[in-house]
Enzyme design. Structure first.
Site, PDB file in Angstrom:
ATOM      1  N   ARG A   1      37.201  40.793  46.879  1.00 27.02           N
ATOM      2  CA  ARG A   1      37.235  42.156  47.375  1.00 27.02           C
ATOM      3  C   ARG A   1      38.686  42.549  47.606  1.00 27.02           C
ATOM      4  O   ARG A   1      39.460  41.786  48.186  1.00 27.02           O
ATOM      5  CB  ARG A   1      36.423  42.307  48.676  1.00 27.02           C
TER       6      ARG A   1
ATOM      7  N   HIS B   1      37.056  45.780  37.265  1.00 28.96           N
ATOM      8  CA  HIS B   1      35.909  45.204  37.983  1.00 28.96           C
ATOM      9  C   HIS B   1      34.826  44.726  37.012  1.00 28.96           C
ATOM     10  O   HIS B   1      33.679  45.177  37.023  1.00 28.96           O
ATOM     11  CB  HIS B   1      35.310  46.202  38.978  1.00 28.96           C
TER      12      HIS B   1
ATOM     13  N   GLU C   1      37.784  52.622  43.346  1.00 30.57           N
ATOM     14  CA  GLU C   1      37.378  52.411  41.961  1.00 30.57           C
ATOM     15  C   GLU C   1      36.578  53.610  41.467  1.00 30.57           C
ATOM     16  O   GLU C   1      35.714  54.097  42.191  1.00 30.57           O
ATOM     17  CB  GLU C   1      36.535  51.127  41.851  1.00 30.57           C
TER      18      GLU C   1
END
Length: 322
Positions: free
Chosen positions: A238, A286, A267
């Site tokens: 994270r 990601h 994001e």
């Protein structure tokens, strides 16, 4: 009555092909949403007609303020069995059942090694030079064999990363507040006595902790300065565990040799974000969990979750924390 279902943040537009949604018959009409909504107003306007939503991890948060704006919502399904961005108490108060799916730990562990190897051998720079007719062999790679792999966290993913590190002939050590000597020994890993000891020893430091109050901002400027100037930092966990401003400074000022990340606090990453142009930074959008096997599991079990809910017996429910 036909219920409306939307799959959010399906950036690759593959959700509807990864599971047999037709098994729900005519009771549910499913649509895929590729764009990411930047505000609660946009989310509410786009999916306010939906009784069912399927979300990807923590891409779109569902705090109380948003759940209150979705009066028709009755079933919220997240990939994985944890989603810190869903307010479970607010969901329960609004009569929304929250369910999850299984999630494989192998894909993020594999991507961790893609970042480590990409950084160590300057893969992007060398490949770009080859394609563009640039210099032949312009970098000198960093060795893995005989070097120290320092893991923040030795859970399901961290343990898999440790096994690969050992296969490369690396000296693997780990630290977390709850890590015991017994678990470290079980995975052939040395247990560091402190975070500082781990950071000072690591040639490659990889983050595999859960985000919480004790881990948010755990790696700041002081911690980055304790790392070797020849060391690399990788984060596939994270983003908020590593102070992002401090990371940019570390890269620009040469506190560390480089960094790789697959996670960001915002994001998609904004176009003007300083990490996009930071030196010796290898970033990915990601992708840690984005594999066919994971997607088939996520969306296949999402269909199962919907069917079970419609039958009056929800499965894989996420309980309100006690």
């Amino acid at each position: 009555m036909t219920l409306n279902c939307a799959v959010l943040d399906d950036h690759q537009d593959v959700a509807l092909s990864m599971a047999d949604w037709s098994s729900l018959g005519g009771s549910v009409e499913v649509r895929s949403v590729q764009e990411h909504f930047g505000s609660e107003e946009e989310v509410a306007a786009a999916v306010g007609d939906c009784e069912i939503l399927v979300v990807m991890r923590e891409r779109t948060p569902f705090p109380a303020s948003l759940l209150d704006r979705l009066p028709r919502l009755r079933l919220l399904i997240t990939s994985g069995m944890r989603n810190a961005s869903i307010d479970l108490e607010a969901a329960a108060r609004n009569g929304v059942t929250v369910c999850g799916t299984a999630s494989n730990s192998e894909p993020p562990a594999e991507l961790t090694w893609a970042l480590i190897l990409g950084l160590a051998r300057h893969v992007v720079a060398e490949s770009g030079a080859l394609r563009d007719g640039g210099p032949w062999q312009s970098t000198v790679g960093a060795d893995l064999h005989g070097r120290t792999l320092a893991l923040l966290g030795l859970g399901r993913i961290g343990a898999k990363v440790a096994a690969v590190g050992r296969a490369f002939g690396m000296d693997v050590m780990a630290w977390s507040r709850n890590l015991t000597e017994e678990r470290a020994a079980e995975h052939g890993v040395r247990r560091a006595g402190s975070l500082g000891e781990l950071l000072e020893a690591g040639d490659f430091v990889s983050v595999h902790l859960q985000l919480g109050e004790r881990t948010r901002g755990l790696i700041g400027a002081g911690e980055l300065k304790r790392m070797r100037r020849t060391a690399y930092l990788v984060n596939t966990s994270r983003a908020a565990i590593v102070d992002q401003e401090a990371l940019v400074a570390a890269l620009r000022e040469g506190w560390i040799a480089g960094a790789g990340a697959d996670v960001f606090e915002e994001e998609p990453l904004p176009a003007g974000h300083p990490l996009r142009t930071a030196p010796n930074f290898l970033g990915l959008p990601h992708l840690g969990y984005v594999t066919r096997r994971n997607y088939e599991g996520y969306f296949g079990e999402a269909v199962e979750d919907i069917a079970a809910y419609l039958a009056g017996s929800p499965v894989r429910t996420l309980a309100v924390p006690s």
